[in-house]
Design an enzyme around this catalytic site. Structure first.
Site, PDB file in Angstrom:
ATOM      1  N   HIS A 188     -41.226  -1.124 -33.073  1.00  0.00           N
ATOM      2  CA  HIS A 188     -42.305  -2.088 -33.341  1.00  0.00           C
ATOM      3  C   HIS A 188     -42.919  -1.840 -34.723  1.00  0.00           C
ATOM      4  O   HIS A 188     -43.249  -2.786 -35.450  1.00  0.00           O
ATOM      5  CB  HIS A 188     -43.409  -1.958 -32.284  1.00  0.00           C
ATOM      6  CG  HIS A 188     -42.993  -2.325 -30.900  1.00  0.00           C
ATOM      7  ND1 HIS A 188     -42.846  -1.399 -29.893  1.00  0.00           N
ATOM      8  CD2 HIS A 188     -42.685  -3.528 -30.340  1.00  0.00           C
ATOM      9  CE1 HIS A 188     -42.478  -2.003 -28.781  1.00  0.00           C
ATOM     10  NE2 HIS A 188     -42.357  -3.291 -29.028  1.00  0.00           N
ATOM     11  N   LYS A 241     -32.883  -6.322 -31.675  1.00  0.00           N
ATOM     12  CA  LYS A 241     -32.364  -5.759 -30.416  1.00  0.00           C
ATOM     13  C   LYS A 241     -32.338  -6.866 -29.353  1.00  0.00           C
ATOM     14  O   LYS A 241     -31.424  -6.938 -28.547  1.00  0.00           O
ATOM     15  CB  LYS A 241     -33.200  -4.592 -29.923  1.00  0.00           C
ATOM     16  CG  LYS A 241     -32.591  -3.965 -28.654  1.00  0.00           C
ATOM     17  CD  LYS A 241     -33.328  -2.761 -28.192  1.00  0.00           C
ATOM     18  CE  LYS A 241     -34.573  -3.101 -27.428  1.00  0.00           C
ATOM     19  NZ  LYS A 241     -34.325  -3.765 -26.122  1.00  0.00           N
ATOM     20  N   VAL A 297     -33.998  -0.494 -34.592  1.00  0.00           N
ATOM     21  CA  VAL A 297     -34.265   0.903 -34.951  1.00  0.00           C
ATOM     22  C   VAL A 297     -33.687   1.772 -33.839  1.00  0.00           C
ATOM     23  O   VAL A 297     -33.832   1.458 -32.649  1.00  0.00           O
ATOM     24  CB  VAL A 297     -35.782   1.152 -35.108  1.00  0.00           C
ATOM     25  CG1 VAL A 297     -36.060   2.611 -35.439  1.00  0.00           C
ATOM     26  CG2 VAL A 297     -36.347   0.242 -36.195  1.00  0.00           C
ATOM     27  N   SER A 322     -39.033   0.132 -25.095  1.00  0.00           N
ATOM     28  CA  SER A 322     -40.123   0.638 -24.236  1.00  0.00           C
ATOM     29  C   SER A 322     -39.576   1.083 -22.891  1.00  0.00           C
ATOM     30  O   SER A 322     -40.212   1.848 -22.178  1.00  0.00           O
ATOM     31  CB  SER A 322     -41.168  -0.450 -24.025  1.00  0.00           C
ATOM     32  OG  SER A 322     -41.574  -0.950 -25.263  1.00  0.00           O
ATOM     33  N   ARG A 323     -38.385   0.567 -22.522  1.00  0.00           N
ATOM     34  CA  ARG A 323     -37.831   0.909 -21.205  1.00  0.00           C
ATOM     35  C   ARG A 323     -37.017   2.199 -21.216  1.00  0.00           C
ATOM     36  O   ARG A 323     -36.638   2.682 -20.156  1.00  0.00           O
ATOM     37  CB  ARG A 323     -36.992  -0.248 -20.666  1.00  0.00           C
ATOM     38  CG  ARG A 323     -37.856  -1.456 -20.296  1.00  0.00           C
ATOM     39  CD  ARG A 323     -37.071  -2.556 -19.635  1.00  0.00           C
ATOM     40  NE  ARG A 323     -37.923  -3.573 -19.070  1.00  0.00           N
ATOM     41  CZ  ARG A 323     -38.115  -4.796 -19.568  1.00  0.00           C
ATOM     42  NH1 ARG A 323     -37.500  -5.146 -20.690  1.00  0.00           N
ATOM     43  NH2 ARG A 323     -38.910  -5.660 -18.966  1.00  0.00           N
TER      44      ARG A 323
END
Ligand code: PAF
Length: 285
Positions: free
Chosen positions: A37, A151, A178, A188-189
């Site tokens: 992010h 992504k 990234v 995040s997962r």
């Protein structure tokens, strides 16, 4: 950095930025911010005078049985992360009623056709939720530029089509994925992965790299490339390993010179479903 929580307050800010002639960039997120992010925020700060990061866990893009309730939420930790980076000027973190004043939601925005392949095949309604929330965020923030991570390439191409078809003035910018040191795409997962699954997860990157190298070496038969991707994913629970065109995300059989394709994979691990992809332009001999 300022935290904005309501639509009227966001509108006031936008009005004053536009009066001052400032260019506005929006980075839409669902929070749980990581370096991926921050790369988007960094790019946004190159593109505009004001960088707004929205943090909103959007209920309409989660299907039944998906992780909406469990999705990590910690706005103050996210604000601290952004403060440390020092590039975002405003965070827009609305309560659900600010984005969905009527619930259950009645008004939807959809990009038909592009939302049924890849992730759309198993996540029915997911992209309708994404397109709807992003349309609403665009209506509130009125960004000149919106920055998304590649992504989620299917999401990017669908939103790009939304902007073109609706004539939105917002320019879409996609930022390269990234990765962790071993190639796993940041997500995040990833925090849901067991140690063993974390060790296996870089196979997604190996699979899309394989597709890219086969295409650049001259392979044109999509079945051969998809089989090679699946071989890299052997031993995992593969959702898909597919090649589609980037224009409409339709499956393709044979690669033609000059064509831009997306080679994408999704794998179910015990507590997380991970995705990865690469965009390749088929070389012209
Ligand atoms: O990519 C995401 O995090 C989400 O799908 C988005 C674009 C913020 C919409 O909720």
């Amino acid at each position: 950095m300022q935290l904005i929580e309501t639509r009227p307050s966001m509108f006031d800010h936008v009005r004053s930025w536009k009066r001052s002639g400032f260019r506005v960039a929006l980075v839409p997120t669902m929070g749980a911010l990581h370096d991926g992010h921050l790369a988007l925020v960094s790019r946004a700060s190159d593109e505009a005078d004001v960088v707004v990061v929205s943090i909103f866990v959007n209920p309409t893009q989660f299907g039944p049985g998906e992780d909406f309730d469990a999705y990590p939420r910690d706005v103050s930790a996210d604000v601290d992360t952004l403060r440390r980076q020092g590039l975002a000027s405003h965070v827009f973190a609305p309560a659900p009623g600010e984005i969905y004043p009527v619930w259950p939601n009645r008004t939807w925005v959809e990009v038909k056709g592009m939302d049924t392949t890849l992730c759309g095949a198993t996540r029915e309604g997911h992209f309708r939720g994404v397109v709807t929330v992003v349309s609403r965020l665009f209506a509130v923030v009125q960004p000149d530029v919106a920055v998304f991570g590649m992504k989620d390439a299917q999401q990017f191409f669908i939103l790009n089509r939304l902007c073109e078809d609706m004539g939105f003035a917002t320019r879409m910018v996609g930022v390269e994925t990234v990765r962790e040191a071993d190639g796993l795409a940041m997500s995040s997962r990833n925090r849901y992965l067991s140690d063993e699954d974390r060790r296996r997860a870089p196979c997604l990157y190996a699979a899309v790299r394989k597709a890219r190298s086969l295409i650049l070496e001259g392979e044109r038969n999509v079945r051969v490339i998809e089989t090679a991707m699946r071989e890299e994913l052997a031993g995992t629970d593969v959702d898909y390993a597919s090649i589609v065109d980037t224009a409409l995300l339709r499956p393709v059989d044979t690669l033609r010179p000059g064509m831009e394709i997306l080679a994408a994979v999704a794998v179910y691990f015990d507590r997380a479903r991970l995705i990865d992809n690469t965009v390749v332009t088929v070389p012209v001999p």
